[in-house]
Design a protein around this motif. Structure first.
Motif, short mmCIF file in Angstrom:
data_model
loop_
_atom_site.label_atom_id
_atom_site.label_comp_id
_atom_site.label_asym_id
_atom_site.label_seq_id
_atom_site.Cartn_x
_atom_site.Cartn_y
_atom_site.Cartn_z
N UNK A 152 9.52 -9.97 -0.32
CA UNK A 152 9.36 -11.34 0.16
C UNK A 152 8.83 -12.28 -0.92
N UNK A 153 8.67 -11.76 -2.14
CA UNK A 153 8.19 -12.57 -3.24
C UNK A 153 6.68 -12.69 -3.32
N UNK A 154 5.98 -11.94 -2.47
CA UNK A 154 4.51 -11.97 -2.48
C UNK A 154 3.99 -10.98 -3.51
N UNK A 155 2.94 -11.36 -4.22
CA UNK A 155 2.38 -10.44 -5.22
C UNK A 155 1.87 -9.15 -4.58
N UNK A 156 2.13 -8.05 -5.24
CA UNK A 156 1.61 -6.76 -4.80
C UNK A 156 0.11 -6.75 -5.11
N UNK A 157 -0.70 -6.53 -4.10
CA UNK A 157 -2.15 -6.50 -4.30
C UNK A 157 -2.66 -5.08 -4.45
N UNK A 158 -1.98 -4.13 -3.79
CA UNK A 158 -2.42 -2.75 -3.84
C UNK A 158 -1.18 -1.85 -3.94
N UNK A 159 -0.85 -1.42 -5.14
CA UNK A 159 0.36 -0.64 -5.35
C UNK A 159 0.29 0.71 -4.65
N UNK A 160 -0.91 1.27 -4.50
CA UNK A 160 -1.03 2.56 -3.83
C UNK A 160 -0.65 2.44 -2.36
N UNK A 161 -1.04 1.35 -1.72
CA UNK A 161 -0.64 1.14 -0.33
C UNK A 161 0.87 0.97 -0.23
N UNK A 162 1.47 0.25 -1.18
CA UNK A 162 2.94 0.09 -1.17
C UNK A 162 3.62 1.45 -1.29
N UNK A 163 3.11 2.28 -2.18
CA UNK A 163 3.70 3.60 -2.38
C UNK A 163 3.61 4.42 -1.10
N UNK A 164 2.44 4.42 -0.48
CA UNK A 164 2.21 5.24 0.70
C UNK A 164 2.91 4.69 1.94
N UNK A 165 2.80 3.38 2.17
CA UNK A 165 3.27 2.81 3.43
C UNK A 165 4.74 2.37 3.41
N UNK A 166 5.27 2.05 2.22
CA UNK A 166 6.64 1.54 2.16
C UNK A 166 7.60 2.57 1.57
N UNK A 167 7.20 3.23 0.50
CA UNK A 167 8.12 4.11 -0.22
C UNK A 167 8.08 5.56 0.24
N UNK A 168 6.95 6.03 0.71
CA UNK A 168 6.80 7.43 1.13
C UNK A 168 7.62 7.67 2.40
N UNK A 169 8.43 8.70 2.37
CA UNK A 169 9.28 9.05 3.52
C UNK A 169 8.95 10.46 3.98
N UNK A 170 7.96 10.61 4.88
CA UNK A 170 7.54 11.95 5.28
C UNK A 170 8.63 12.79 5.92
N UNK A 171 9.56 12.15 6.63
CA UNK A 171 10.62 12.91 7.30
C UNK A 171 11.58 13.53 6.31
N UNK A 172 11.55 13.08 5.06
CA UNK A 172 12.44 13.62 4.06
C UNK A 172 11.77 14.64 3.16
N UNK A 173 10.51 14.98 3.46
CA UNK A 173 9.81 15.94 2.61
C UNK A 173 10.47 17.29 2.70
N UNK A 174 10.46 17.96 1.58
CA UNK A 174 11.01 19.31 1.56
C UNK A 174 10.01 20.24 2.23
#
Length: 73
Positions: free
Chosen positions: A39-61
Motif C-alpha cells: 500500500x506504499x506505507x513504510x515497513x515499521x517492523x520487518x519481523x512482523x511482516x515476515x511472520x504475519x504476511x510472508x510465513x505460510x504455516x500450511x505449506x511447512x514441510x
C-alpha cells in the motif's frame, strides 16, 4: 528510525523462528520497494511482516511417516 535488515538478518530470523518463507524473495521485494508495503506505507517492523504476511504455516514441510513396504508375495 527503521534500520533495513540485511539478507543474512532475514535468514537468521527465519531459522530462529522456524518460519516458512523465502528470505531472498522477502528481502528483494522490500528492498526494491524501498521498504514500503504493497500500500506504499513504510515497513515499521520487518519481523512482523515476515511472520504475519510472508510465513505460510500450511505449506511447512512436515516429517510424514514413511509408508512401510509390505511384500505379499
Amino acid at each position: 528510525p527503521f534500520i533495513h535488515p540485511s539478507l543474512n538478518d532475514v535468514r537468521i530470523y527465519k531459522e530462529q523462528e522456524n518460519l516458512n518463507f523465502d528470505p531472498a524473495k522477502f528481502h528483494d521485494y522490500y528492498s526494491r520497494n524501498e521498504w514500503k508495503d504493497k500500500d506504499g506505507k513504510p515497513v515499521k517492523n520487518w519481523k512482523n511482516k515476515a511472520r504475519l504476511v510472508w510465513h505460510k504455516p500450511e505449506e511447512q514441510k512436515e516429517d510424514k511417516p514413511k509408508k512401510k513396504f509390505i511384500d505379499y508375495a
